[in-house]
Design an enzyme around this catalytic site. Structure first.
Site, PDB file in Angstrom:
ATOM      1  N   ASN A  13      -0.593   1.653 -13.272  1.00  0.00           N
ATOM      2  CA  ASN A  13      -0.128   0.284 -13.044  1.00  0.00           C
ATOM      3  C   ASN A  13      -1.246  -0.657 -13.485  1.00  0.00           C
ATOM      4  O   ASN A  13      -2.243  -0.799 -12.793  1.00  0.00           O
ATOM      5  CB  ASN A  13       0.188   0.130 -11.546  1.00  0.00           C
ATOM      6  N   LYS A  15      -1.227  -3.795 -13.746  1.00  0.00           N
ATOM      7  CA  LYS A  15      -1.215  -5.091 -13.045  1.00  0.00           C
ATOM      8  C   LYS A  15      -1.428  -6.238 -14.047  1.00  0.00           C
ATOM      9  O   LYS A  15      -0.958  -6.141 -15.183  1.00  0.00           O
ATOM     10  CB  LYS A  15      -2.252  -5.086 -11.912  1.00  0.00           C
ATOM     11  N   HIS A  99       6.154  -3.329  -5.228  1.00  0.00           N
ATOM     12  CA  HIS A  99       4.716  -3.109  -5.035  1.00  0.00           C
ATOM     13  C   HIS A  99       4.208  -4.043  -3.932  1.00  0.00           C
ATOM     14  O   HIS A  99       4.686  -5.179  -3.796  1.00  0.00           O
ATOM     15  CB  HIS A  99       3.972  -3.376  -6.349  1.00  0.00           C
ATOM     16  N   GLU A 101       1.719  -5.867  -3.689  1.00  0.00           N
ATOM     17  CA  GLU A 101       1.265  -7.195  -4.137  1.00  0.00           C
ATOM     18  C   GLU A 101       2.453  -8.131  -4.313  1.00  0.00           C
ATOM     19  O   GLU A 101       2.349  -9.332  -4.060  1.00  0.00           O
ATOM     20  CB  GLU A 101       0.438  -7.061  -5.431  1.00  0.00           C
ATOM     21  N   GLU A 171       1.984   3.874  -0.872  1.00  0.00           N
ATOM     22  CA  GLU A 171       0.706   3.207  -1.121  1.00  0.00           C
ATOM     23  C   GLU A 171       0.275   2.465   0.134  1.00  0.00           C
ATOM     24  O   GLU A 171       0.735   1.328   0.377  1.00  0.00           O
ATOM     25  CB  GLU A 171       0.850   2.203  -2.269  1.00  0.00           C
ATOM     26  N   GLY A 177      -7.026  -0.881  -4.176  1.00  0.00           N
ATOM     27  CA  GLY A 177      -8.112  -1.681  -4.743  1.00  0.00           C
ATOM     28  C   GLY A 177      -9.334  -1.787  -3.844  1.00  0.00           C
ATOM     29  O   GLY A 177     -10.229  -2.586  -4.097  1.00  0.00           O
ATOM     30  N   SER A 217      -6.530   3.611  -4.602  1.00  0.00           N
ATOM     31  CA  SER A 217      -7.874   4.078  -4.964  1.00  0.00           C
ATOM     32  C   SER A 217      -7.910   5.532  -5.440  1.00  0.00           C
ATOM     33  O   SER A 217      -8.865   6.255  -5.150  1.00  0.00           O
ATOM     34  CB  SER A 217      -8.851   3.855  -3.805  1.00  0.00           C
TER      35      SER A 217
HETATM   36  P1  PGA Z   1      -5.665   1.024  -7.060  1.00  0.00           P
HETATM   37  O1  PGA Z   1      -4.171   0.412  -7.086  1.00  0.00           O
HETATM   38  O2  PGA Z   1      -5.589   2.379  -7.704  1.00  0.00           O
HETATM   39  O3  PGA Z   1      -6.493   0.039  -7.837  1.00  0.00           O
HETATM   40  O4  PGA Z   1      -6.055   1.114  -5.617  1.00  0.00           O
HETATM   41  C1  PGA Z   1      -3.049   1.213  -6.851  1.00  0.00           C
HETATM   42  C2  PGA Z   1      -1.786   0.395  -6.969  1.00  0.00           C
HETATM   43  O5  PGA Z   1      -1.769  -0.766  -6.527  1.00  0.00           O
HETATM   44  O6  PGA Z   1      -0.769   0.873  -7.499  1.00  0.00           O
END
Ligand code: PGA
Length: 255
Positions: A13, A15, A99, A101, A171, A177, A217
Site C-alpha cells: 500500500n 499510500k 483502510h 486512515e 491491521e 506506521g 509495521s
Molecule cells: P505500515 O502500514 O506497514 O507502514 O505500518 C501498513 C498499512 O497501513 O497498510
C-alpha cells in the site's frame, strides 16, 4: 482444511507517495526482484494517478494491481471520485477498502465500506477489506467487539460466494506506521477470531478459504514469523513497500 488451501497475498500500500515516474521505477525494480517467484500473490497499490503507468509496467509480470479506494457509484456528478469500472478499465484486480486512515481522516464507516465492497464485487474487483482496533480499544478490552463490528458491517448482505472473492486485512491501528508490530501471537489470536466469525456469519468453506492478511509495521525482519502463524495468509505492507528490496524480501520471507 488448512493453510495449504490458501495462497498467501502480499500487497504494498503505497499510500500518498510516488510520482508517476517514481512509481514506474519502483515497479520495474520490483518486477525484476520477484520474477519467477510463485506460491504467493504479489500486489501493488499506487495512487490513482500512477495506476495506468504501473498497469502498463506490470504487464507480463507476476505483479498484480490494486487501487487504494473506490467510490460506490459507477459514474455521474461525484466530483473527485473514481469508480469501480474505471479501476477495472485501468487494469486493477484488487481494491483496498476501509483502510484505517480512510476511517480516521475521511469519514469512512462500516456502511460506506459495505457499499464499496458490494460495488467492487459487482465489477469483478476483489476487495481487500481492512479492519482493526485502535490502541485505546485494545487496552480497554474491546478488540473483538470492534473487529466484529468492522467485519459484520463491512460484509453485511454478501453471499458466501461473494465473500470468497474478498481478502480481509487485519491491521491494528496502533501498529500502522509506528514500528510496533503485533506479536505473532497477537496477530494469530485476532486472525483466528476473524476466521471463526466468518464461519458463524457465512460458512465453513468461507472460513477455510478466505485469506486474512496482517498489516502494521511488517518488515523483512518480522515477516517470516508472522506468516508462519496458521491463520495469517499474507501482509498488507505500507512503509516497507516503498522500496523494492524490502518489499521483495517480505515476499520471499513469506514462502
Ligand atoms: P505500515 O502500514 O506497514 O507502514 O505500518 C501498513 C498499512 O497501513 O497498510
Amino acid at each position: 482444511m488448512g493453510r495449504t488451501m490458501r495462497t498467501p497475498i502480499i500487497a504494498g500500500n503505497w499510500k500518498l507517495n510516488k510520482t508517476v515516474s517514481e512509481a514506474v521505477a519502483l515497479t520495474s525494480e520490483l518486477k525484476e526482484l520477484v520474477e519467477g517467484t510463485d506460491g504467493v500473490e504479489i500486489v501493488v497499490a499506487p495512487t490513482f494517478t500512477a495506476l495506468h503507468a504501473v498497469s502498463n509496467s506490470i504487464k507480463d509480470s507476476n505483479v498484480l494491481l490494486a487501487a487504494q479506494d473506490v467510490y460506490w457509484e459507477d459514474s455521474g456528478a461525484y466530483t473527485g471520485e473514481v469508480s469501480a469500472p474505471m479501476l477495472k478499465d485501468v487494469g486493477c484486480d484488487y481494491v483496498i477498502i476501509g483502510h484505517s486512515e480512510r476511517r480516521q481522516y475521511f469519514g469512512e464507516t462500516n456502511e460506506t465500506v459495505n457499499q464499496k465492497v458490494k460495488t467492487a464485487l459487482s465489477h469483478n474487483l476483489k476487495p481487500i477489506v481492512c479492519v482493526g482496533e485502535q490502541l485505546e480499544e485494545r487496552e480497554s478490552g474491546q478488540t473483538e467487539s470492534i473487529i466484529k463490528d468492522h467485519i459484520t458491517g463491512g460484509t453485511s448482505g454478501l453471499t458466501a460466494d461473494a465473500l470468497l472473492s474478498c481478502v480481509i486485512a487485519y491491521e491494528p491501528v496502533w501498529a500502522i506506521g509506528t514500528g510496533k508490530t503485533a506479536t505473532p501471537e497477537q496477530a494469530q489470536e485476532v486472525h483466528q477470531f476473524i476466521r471463526n466469525l466468518l464461519r458463524d456469519n457465512f460458512s465453513d468453506e468461507v472460513a477455510s478459504q478466505v485469506r486474512i492478511q496482517y498489516g502494521g509495521s511488517v518488515k523483512p525482519e518480522n515477516a517470516a514469523e508472522l506468516m508462519a502463524q496458521p491463520d495469517v495468509d499474507g501482509a498488507l505492507v505500507g512503509g516497507a513497500s516503498l522500496q523494492a528490496e524490502s518489499f521483495a524480501q517480505i515476499v520471499k520471507n513469506t514462502i
